[in-house]
Design a protein around this motif. Structure first.
Motif, PDB file in Angstrom:
ATOM      1  N   MET A  85       0.836  -1.199   0.000  1.00 29.05           N
ATOM      2  CA  MET A  85       0.000   0.000   0.000  1.00 29.05           C
ATOM      3  C   MET A  85       0.872   1.250   0.000  1.00 29.05           C
ATOM      4  O   MET A  85       2.069   1.186   0.219  1.00 29.05           O
ATOM      5  CB  MET A  85      -0.906   0.000   1.228  1.00 29.05           C
TER       6      MET A  85
ATOM      7  N   ALA B 269      -7.002   1.639   2.101  1.00 33.71           N
ATOM      8  CA  ALA B 269      -6.241   1.600   3.348  1.00 33.71           C
ATOM      9  C   ALA B 269      -7.111   1.184   4.521  1.00 33.71           C
ATOM     10  O   ALA B 269      -6.615   0.647   5.522  1.00 33.71           O
ATOM     11  CB  ALA B 269      -5.607   2.961   3.620  1.00 33.71           C
TER      12      ALA B 269
ATOM     13  N   GLY C  36      -9.494  -1.007   4.052  1.00 34.17           N
ATOM     14  CA  GLY C  36      -9.983  -2.321   3.680  1.00 34.17           C
ATOM     15  C   GLY C  36     -11.284  -2.324   2.914  1.00 34.17           C
ATOM     16  O   GLY C  36     -11.903  -3.383   2.741  1.00 34.17           O
TER      17      GLY C  36
ATOM     18  N   ARG D  28      -4.323  -3.339  -6.967  1.00 36.09           N
ATOM     19  CA  ARG D  28      -4.339  -3.723  -5.549  1.00 36.09           C
ATOM     20  C   ARG D  28      -5.696  -4.326  -5.162  1.00 36.09           C
ATOM     21  O   ARG D  28      -5.758  -5.294  -4.404  1.00 36.09           O
ATOM     22  CB  ARG D  28      -4.045  -2.498  -4.686  1.00 36.09           C
TER      23      ARG D  28
ATOM     24  N   GLY E  32      -0.425   3.306   9.145  1.00 34.57           N
ATOM     25  CA  GLY E  32      -1.033   2.315   8.282  1.00 34.57           C
ATOM     26  C   GLY E  32      -0.750   0.910   8.768  1.00 34.57           C
ATOM     27  O   GLY E  32      -0.015   0.685   9.737  1.00 34.57           O
ATOM     28  N   ALA E  33      -1.320  -0.055   8.053  1.00 31.40           N
ATOM     29  CA  ALA E  33      -1.195  -1.448   8.466  1.00 31.40           C
ATOM     30  C   ALA E  33       0.252  -1.936   8.422  1.00 31.40           C
ATOM     31  O   ALA E  33       0.653  -2.762   9.249  1.00 31.40           O
ATOM     32  CB  ALA E  33      -2.068  -2.322   7.580  1.00 31.40           C
TER      33      ALA E  33
ATOM     34  N   THR F  49      -7.466  -3.263  10.099  1.00 29.29           N
ATOM     35  CA  THR F  49      -7.421  -2.049   9.285  1.00 29.29           C
ATOM     36  C   THR F  49      -7.505  -2.395   7.808  1.00 29.29           C
ATOM     37  O   THR F  49      -8.266  -1.786   7.051  1.00 29.29           O
ATOM     38  CB  THR F  49      -6.119  -1.264   9.565  1.00 29.29           C
ATOM     39  N   ASN F  50      -6.712  -3.366   7.391  1.00 27.56           N
ATOM     40  CA  ASN F  50      -6.715  -3.791   5.985  1.00 27.56           C
ATOM     41  C   ASN F  50      -6.128  -5.197   5.904  1.00 27.56           C
ATOM     42  O   ASN F  50      -4.904  -5.362   5.952  1.00 27.56           O
ATOM     43  CB  ASN F  50      -5.902  -2.823   5.134  1.00 27.56           C
TER      44      ASN F  50
ATOM     45  N   PHE G  87      -3.223  -5.720   3.219  1.00 30.79           N
ATOM     46  CA  PHE G  87      -2.412  -4.500   3.079  1.00 30.79           C
ATOM     47  C   PHE G  87      -1.172  -4.712   2.229  1.00 30.79           C
ATOM     48  O   PHE G  87      -0.615  -3.762   1.673  1.00 30.79           O
ATOM     49  CB  PHE G  87      -2.036  -3.929   4.447  1.00 30.79           C
ATOM     50  N   SER G  88      -0.708  -5.941   2.119  1.00 31.49           N
ATOM     51  CA  SER G  88       0.451  -6.254   1.282  1.00 31.49           C
ATOM     52  C   SER G  88       0.380  -7.724   0.923  1.00 31.49           C
ATOM     53  O   SER G  88       0.194  -8.568   1.802  1.00 31.49           O
ATOM     54  CB  SER G  88       1.758  -5.962   2.024  1.00 31.49           C
TER      55      SER G  88
ATOM     56  N   ALA H  19       1.091  -9.182   4.519  1.00 29.63           N
ATOM     57  CA  ALA H  19      -0.144  -9.517   5.225  1.00 29.63           C
ATOM     58  C   ALA H  19      -0.201 -10.996   5.614  1.00 29.63           C
ATOM     59  O   ALA H  19      -0.575 -11.314   6.759  1.00 29.63           O
ATOM     60  CB  ALA H  19      -1.359  -9.122   4.400  1.00 29.63           C
TER      61      ALA H  19
END
Length: 440
Positions: free
Chosen positions: A1, A228, A230, A258, A387-388, A417-418, A421-422, A426
């Protein structure tokens, strides 16, 4: 992100439209994080002539006729800064440097336009101390320069001077409540974790948009903000709206890739990331594509992208851009703690903001120095807008120190949060959280 200090994503670009009538120079708007469709002179965007390419062409023609026009030299130099960012071609930075220096040679005193351009260039090259000093010169010469207050806001933000950045932003909002100031206001709110006002400010920016490129940019950042949190559906809706304004915009394509990755649509995500790196081969974009490939087990293809990153970084370094932040994070994520520590330390010396704290914390963790890393990880997440990724970093450091309860809470927050996120990080966050589960 999105990382707030990824190369060029927060460089202060000032777009000038240079009219051909009497050589007058008119400031249209300035942007910190505007992501316009890249276009060479003479091409079109959304069916209309690209305003940036048109501005550069008009300035060049004007200077052929009147080479002593210092205002147009300043406008051209600043437009070159913008071209470097939207085309991912760092050779424009040297052109900007030359044009701005020429303007100042012709008009050394009272030339706030050229100084503002130099501040934008310094921000783009991540020389934030120089940018802050230049921005202060601009507003001392012209306290009513919204552009000056804007580049000063950017520099202070990156230096970690939160109060000073907010004060400069407030002055900019008073002088010019338009797209440039509203987008900065959104960023300021996001840093503090105020997502409601961050979205509101972007919506105000969208309402003041004067071109398809402006509309596309606002939709891209509204989409990024939604993702960001989610909210893939809202992010997708914003991308769709933006692509109606500017089809093929790389910033919008990146968010869509994404979203597709998070939904598990591998073919669409791969096509999207590929289109982004072809249109805008910024280091962070190439890294993100490579990490997505790596998450799919396509290690050989990922390695090819990482090799491209090294080449691109050398090109940006030749253009005067310091990129230690992304170098540190990449090295820490890919088993090179020595490189990570050297780069993160250099970045921390350059600026003391939450991003540099996060990068140094993560580099220290990669080197097994978690006790030193924890205070920095806490600093990186202290403002409320973390951020996450930063939360995952802190959670991993807490887990390494045996602070299991804290680690569970932090990792849960990151994934809540998300959850996507990656594509690379993640799953690691989820695996770590599962390993910390309290036995029933």
């Amino acid at each position: 992100m999105r990382r707030r200090t990824a190369v060029l994503s927060v460089s202060a670009g000032v777009l000038f439209a240079v009219t051909s009538v009497a050589g007058a120079t008119t400031v249209v708007h300035d942007r910190t994080t505007a992501q316009q469709q890249p276009a060479a002179a003479g091409t079109t965007v959304g069916g209309a002539v690209d305003p940036l390419a048109a501005a550069v062409t008009a300035a060049q023609r004007r200077l052929e006729q009147v080479p002593g026009d210092w205002t147009t030299w300043a406008a051209l130099g600043t437009a070159y800064v913008e071209q470097a960012r939207v085309t991912a071609d760092p050779s424009y930075y040297d052109k900007a440097d030359g044009a701005l220096a020429r303007s100042l040679a012709l008009r050394p005193d009272g030339n706030d336009a050229a100084l503002a351009g130099q501040a934008a260039l310094a921000n783009a090259r991540h020389d934030f101390r120089a940018a802050a000093a230049l921005g202060e010169q601009v507003v001392a010469l012209n306290p009513f320069s919204a552009t000056g207050w804007g580049v000063l806001t950017d520099a202070r933000t990156q230096l970690g001077d939160t109060a000073g950045a907010t004060a400069a932003l407030q002055r900019m909002l008073e002088l010019d409540p338009g797209i440039a100031s509203f987008t900065r206001a959104s960023y300021d709110a996001e840093l503090r974790g105020d997502r409601v006002n961050a979205r509101w400010a972007l919506e105000q920016a969208l309402a003041t948009a004067q071109s398809p490129a402006d509309e596309a940019w606002c939709h891209a950042h509204l989409a990024t903000l939604a993702l960001a949190d989610g909210d893939r559906d809202e992010a997708a809706a914003q991308v769709t709206a933006g692509l109606l304004a500017t089809p093929g915009d790389p910033s919008l394509l990146l968010v869509r890739a994404r979203v597709d990755a998070g939904r598990g649509d591998v073919d669409a995500a791969l096509a999207g990331f590929r289109a982004v790196v072809e249109a805008r081969p910024l280091p962070e974009n190439v890294v993100e594509y490579g990490e997505y490939l790596e998450s799919l087990g396509r290690d050989a293809e990922a390695a090819q992208q990482y090799a491209v990153v090294d080449t691109v970084r050398r090109l940006f370094a030749a253009g005067g851009v310091a990129d230690d932040l992304s170098v540190a994070l990449f090295a820490a994520d890919h088993g090179d703690p020595g490189t990570a520590l050297a780069a993160a330390t250099a970045e921390r010396e350059r600026r003391q903001n939450t991003d540099s704290a996060d990068a140094l914390a993560w580099a220290l963790h990669s080197a097994g120095r978690d006790a030193e890393a924890l205070p920095l990880a806490e600093e990186a997440t202290a403002l409320g807008g973390a951020g996450a990724v930063a939360l995952y970093h802190r959670g991993a450091i807490e887990a390494a120190l045996g602070l299991d309860d804290r680690a569970r809470a932090t990792l849960t927050q990151a994934l809540d949060t998300n959850p996507s996120f990656s594509p690379l990080l993640a799953p690691r966050a989820q695996q770590l959280l599962d390993s910390l589960a309290v036995p029933a």
